[in-house]
Design an enzyme around this catalytic site. Structure first.
Site, short mmCIF file in Angstrom:
data_model
loop_
_atom_site.label_atom_id
_atom_site.label_comp_id
_atom_site.label_asym_id
_atom_site.label_seq_id
_atom_site.Cartn_x
_atom_site.Cartn_y
_atom_site.Cartn_z
N SER A 1 10.07 1.74 6.26
CA SER A 1 9.02 0.78 6.69
C SER A 1 8.08 0.56 5.16
CB SER A 1 8.09 1.42 7.18
OG SER A 1 7.59 2.37 7.25
N ASP B 1 2.33 15.61 12.56
CA ASP B 1 2.87 15.54 11.03
C ASP B 1 1.84 15.85 10.23
OD1 ASP B 1 4.40 14.54 9.06
OD2 ASP B 1 5.00 12.79 9.11
N VAL C 1 4.17 -1.13 3.98
CA VAL C 1 3.16 -0.90 4.27
C VAL C 1 2.40 -2.33 3.29
CG1 VAL C 1 0.79 0.01 5.26
CG2 VAL C 1 2.90 1.12 5.63
N LEU D 1 0.76 -1.32 -0.50
CA LEU D 1 -0.17 -0.21 0.39
C LEU D 1 1.03 1.47 0.43
CD1 LEU D 1 -2.78 -0.56 2.87
CD2 LEU D 1 -3.49 -1.05 0.06
N GLY D 2 1.81 1.13 0.58
CA GLY D 2 2.82 2.03 0.07
C GLY D 2 3.96 2.20 1.45
N GLY E 1 7.41 3.68 3.66
CA GLY E 1 7.69 4.77 4.91
C GLY E 1 9.34 4.69 4.78
N ALA E 2 9.92 5.31 5.78
CA ALA E 2 11.27 5.58 5.12
C ALA E 2 12.28 3.92 5.44
CB ALA E 2 11.78 6.59 6.59
#
Ligand SMILES: Nc1ncnc2c1ncn2[C@@H]1O[C@H](COP(=O)(O)OP(=O)(O)OP(=O)(O)O)[C@@H](O)[C@H]1O
Length: 490
Positions: free
Chosen positions: A71, A182, A73, A65-66, A68-69
């Site tokens: 990670s 954020d 998802v 799904l996406g 991160g720095a």
């Protein structure tokens, strides 16, 4: 420290952050040992995630799904819950101990939050190489992509979204004593709702790329956007005294710097709310510049304007609310309660009086050439979108190794404001000799209490005069390319 030196450090830190992200993504996919199963759940039995993701045997991992720095998802089916969830897979093996403790902090914060507009943490699993955050799934994804898709939102759709974000913020501020820090379109997720196309839709003449949002149904949504849920608590911070559950009881006894910290840090979320509202209403963020230094200084001075012609058809009431949120002085900026009292939020059709408050810059004549502080500067004459769109055709734009998308530019703007929040008050009072410039604040950001692993990277900063390296490559900007693209059917 001079402002210039500070900005150089800041710029360098943005660059190293991006490089680290790229590096971690590559090594992550190599070390995780191959692709994730795309197969959908057909049985109720645990399947073979154990080789790729030890500890996730009770889940069927599906598509990504996406990112991160540190990670990725994934969508996953939980055999226990018998429904799809989101699993944030954090590569523990790439993190130092401070970063790992930052994950525990994020988890502890998420555990105490229960609100319909905030992504719930369903479970937390820790194994040798990974942390797994099992999260409520927001199937619609990021609101950012919806802004890109529609070019901008109608006022009623923007109101639908911003009210729900604000309800989440109100819960965080008033019930949990937590500042998110954020809030941005990438961290605003949503559950989809049915899309009902309008009959005989015609895009406005000014915006031929504006796509049809379809019917808006009050309290349900529009444009396929239903319930809003905010996520990513990697930067969040508890600002209340941990010994008490209500802020009011302690404020009378708390030291000024504690009261200020609570007040000003909470107001950082209100600033971000203003940025998100501005972006939804017109399709570009309030602060933008090709040059990151100029961008940072605009953010710090609150230099924005409601650019014609894009803001011409947007109500004065909406502009008034944006202006109250994008107010530099946190004491004057709207808090969450003032936000909910505003006529535009209450759905009152017209403002009864002239807006009570206007930002320092947008009221001034667009033809002013003065560059003195508090007056409109000549660079404000640039129309971001026009300038950006015209540059899309320029080959010279394909050169940025650092900030490559408008999304990155927004990230810089958010980071500057977050870094800068206590500038005029809390830090100045407690440490009068420091923090009088953006630059100094940027390098001081929340020392000691920042979320490890997610804090703005200052560790490897050094002087750099690499000005051209930080030009934005707007050809990669998804918002801008939507603005300039030919209209396509939905
Ligand atoms: N609960 C969820 N449902 C659906 N998608 C999600 C969910 N949580 C995260 N995502 C997707 O994954 C992306 C990255 O997640 P998240 O922001 O939590 O990671 P991060 O490590 O904090 O990212 P960054 O460090 O870049 O801020 C999100 O922007 C979103 O697209």
């Amino acid at each position: 420290m001079s402002i210039l030196t500070g900005f150089r450090k800041f710029i360098k830190s943005v660059k190293s952050s991006k490089e680290r992200r790229k590096g971690s993504k590559t090594s992550g996919s190599e070390k995780s040992g191959g692709t994730v199963s795309q197969q959908s759940h057909k049985t109720n039995e645990p399947s073979s995630n154990s080789t790729e993701f030890p500890g996730l045997e009770r889940f069927q991992v599906k598509e990504k799904l996406g990112d991160g720095a540190y990670s990725k998802v994934y969508k996953a089916y939980s055999f226990d819950l018998q429904e799809d969830v989101a699993v944030k897979v954090i590569r523990k093996y790439e993190m130092n101990s401070k970063q790992k403790s930052g994950v525990h902090k994020e988890v502890n914060i998420m555990r105490r939050i229960h609100h319909k507009n905030i992504v719930s943490l369903l479970d937390f699993i820790e194994v040798k190489d990974f942390f797994y955050l099992i999260l409520e799934l927001a199937e619609g994804g990021e609101i950012f992509h919806k802004i890109v898709h529609f070019t901008y939102f109608s006022e009623e759709l923007a109101r639908h979204v911003i009210i729900q974000i604000a309800e989440a913020i109100q819960h965080l501020h008033d019930v949990c004593g937590i500042v998110h820090r954020d809030i941005k379109p990438e961290n605003v997720l949503f559950k989809p709702t049915n899309y009902h196309p309008s009959e005989n839709y015609q895009a406005p003449p000014l915006d031929p790329n504006k796509r049809d949002e379809g019917a808006f149904i009050p309290r349900v949504g529009g444009g396929g956007i239903g319930k809003i849920m905010i996520g990513d608590f990697g930067f969040s911070k508890v600002v209340w005294n941990t010994k008490t559950s209500t802020p009011c009881g302690t404020v009378g006894y708390a030291a000024p710097e504690i009261v200020n910290d609570e007040l000003y840090s909470k107001n950082v979320d209100m600033w971000a709310l203003g940025c998100v509202l501005h972006t939804m209403l017109c399709g570009f963020p309030p602060f933008f510049d090709d040059n990151v230094r100029v961008l940072a200084s605009k953010v710090v001075r609150g230099e924005f304007e409601f650019l014609s012609p894009w803001w011409d058809n947007i109500s004065e009431s909406a502009k008034d609310l944006v202006a109250h949120l994008l107010t530099v002085d946190p004491r004057e900026r709207y808090d969450i309660h003032q936000f909910f009292q505003h006529p535009w939020i209450r759905g009152e059709p017209k403002m009864l009086s002239v807006p009570s408050h206007k930002p320092k810059f947008y009221t001034r004549s667009i033809d002013s050439t003065s560059s003195s502080p508090g007056r409109m500067t000549s660079d404000l004459k640039e129309r971001p979108r026009r300038t950006m769109i015209s540059r899309l055709s320029s080959a010279s734009m394909h050169k940025s190794p650092s900030i490559t998308t408008l999304s990155d530019a927004m990230m810089v703007a958010y980071d500057v404001r977050r870094s800068n929040f206590p500038m005029s008050h809390a830090h100045k009072k407690s440490k009068p000799s420091r923090a009088n410039s953006v630059a100094e604040l940027i390098v001081e950001e929340d020392s000691g209490d920042e979320q490890a692993g997610n804090s703005f990277p200052f560790s490897d900063i050094s002087n750099s005069d690499d000005r051209d390296s930080f030009q934005l490559d707007l050809a990669q900007s998804s918002l801008i390319s939507r603005r300039s693209a030919r209209r396509r059917p939905m």
